[in-house]
Design an enzyme around this catalytic site. Sequence first.
Site, PDB file in Angstrom:
ATOM      1  N   ALA A 156       0.841  -1.194   0.000  1.00  0.00           N
ATOM      2  CA  ALA A 156       0.000   0.000   0.000  1.00  0.00           C
ATOM      3  C   ALA A 156       0.879   1.247   0.000  1.00  0.00           C
ATOM      4  O   ALA A 156       1.806   1.359   0.796  1.00  0.00           O
ATOM      5  CB  ALA A 156      -0.898   0.006   1.231  1.00  0.00           C
ATOM      6  N   ASP A 157       0.580   2.180  -0.895  1.00  0.00           N
ATOM      7  CA  ASP A 157       1.308   3.443  -0.856  1.00  0.00           C
ATOM      8  C   ASP A 157       0.606   4.379   0.121  1.00  0.00           C
ATOM      9  O   ASP A 157      -0.428   4.041   0.695  1.00  0.00           O
ATOM     10  CB  ASP A 157       1.469   4.040  -2.252  1.00  0.00           C
ATOM     11  CG  ASP A 157       0.156   4.462  -2.908  1.00  0.00           C
ATOM     12  OD1 ASP A 157      -0.838   4.690  -2.184  1.00  0.00           O
ATOM     13  OD2 ASP A 157       0.128   4.560  -4.144  1.00  0.00           O
ATOM     14  N   SER A 158       1.165   5.554   0.310  1.00  0.00           N
ATOM     15  CA  SER A 158       0.635   6.460   1.338  1.00  0.00           C
ATOM     16  C   SER A 158      -0.798   6.899   1.032  1.00  0.00           C
ATOM     17  O   SER A 158      -1.611   7.036   1.939  1.00  0.00           O
ATOM     18  CB  SER A 158       1.543   7.670   1.514  1.00  0.00           C
ATOM     19  OG  SER A 158       1.694   8.363   0.292  1.00  0.00           O
TER      20      SER A 158
ATOM     21  N   ASP B  78      -3.085   5.135  -0.674  1.00  0.00           N
ATOM     22  CA  ASP B  78      -3.926   3.968  -0.368  1.00  0.00           C
ATOM     23  C   ASP B  78      -4.184   3.875   1.124  1.00  0.00           C
ATOM     24  O   ASP B  78      -5.301   3.612   1.566  1.00  0.00           O
ATOM     25  CB  ASP B  78      -3.253   2.659  -0.805  1.00  0.00           C
ATOM     26  CG  ASP B  78      -3.217   2.466  -2.303  1.00  0.00           C
ATOM     27  OD1 ASP B  78      -4.122   2.978  -2.992  1.00  0.00           O
ATOM     28  OD2 ASP B  78      -2.288   1.789  -2.772  1.00  0.00           O
ATOM     29  N   PHE B  79      -3.131   4.078   1.899  1.00  0.00           N
ATOM     30  CA  PHE B  79      -3.243   3.929   3.345  1.00  0.00           C
ATOM     31  C   PHE B  79      -4.145   5.010   3.947  1.00  0.00           C
ATOM     32  O   PHE B  79      -4.981   4.723   4.802  1.00  0.00           O
ATOM     33  CB  PHE B  79      -1.860   3.925   3.995  1.00  0.00           C
ATOM     34  CG  PHE B  79      -1.917   3.571   5.441  1.00  0.00           C
ATOM     35  CD1 PHE B  79      -2.218   2.275   5.839  1.00  0.00           C
ATOM     36  CD2 PHE B  79      -1.693   4.526   6.419  1.00  0.00           C
ATOM     37  CE1 PHE B  79      -2.300   1.939   7.187  1.00  0.00           C
ATOM     38  CE2 PHE B  79      -1.763   4.201   7.760  1.00  0.00           C
ATOM     39  CZ  PHE B  79      -2.063   2.908   8.143  1.00  0.00           C
TER      40      PHE B  79
END
Length: 80
Positions: A37-39, A41-42
């Site tokens: 997960a990228d930032s 997505d998070f």
Amino acid sequence: MERQEVLDKVISVVVSHFELDPAKVTGDLSFLTDIDADSIDFVELVLEMEDEFDIEISDEDAEGLKTINNTVDYIMSHSK
């Protein structure tokens, strides 16, 4: 709410958000290493958790949410 209920809901949100196979999602799943997960997505996932469980998760607290189990424990300790 019982821990299993929270776990099931968290898994459901994660499965839906990241389009994962529910059979492969466990409490030990890491947001960073297992699903990459990228930032963004998070952040979106944290917002979904806030809506789903009617809680607020500070940015500082969100940084500690590394796995599904971490997230469930956090929700259990902060739910109303």
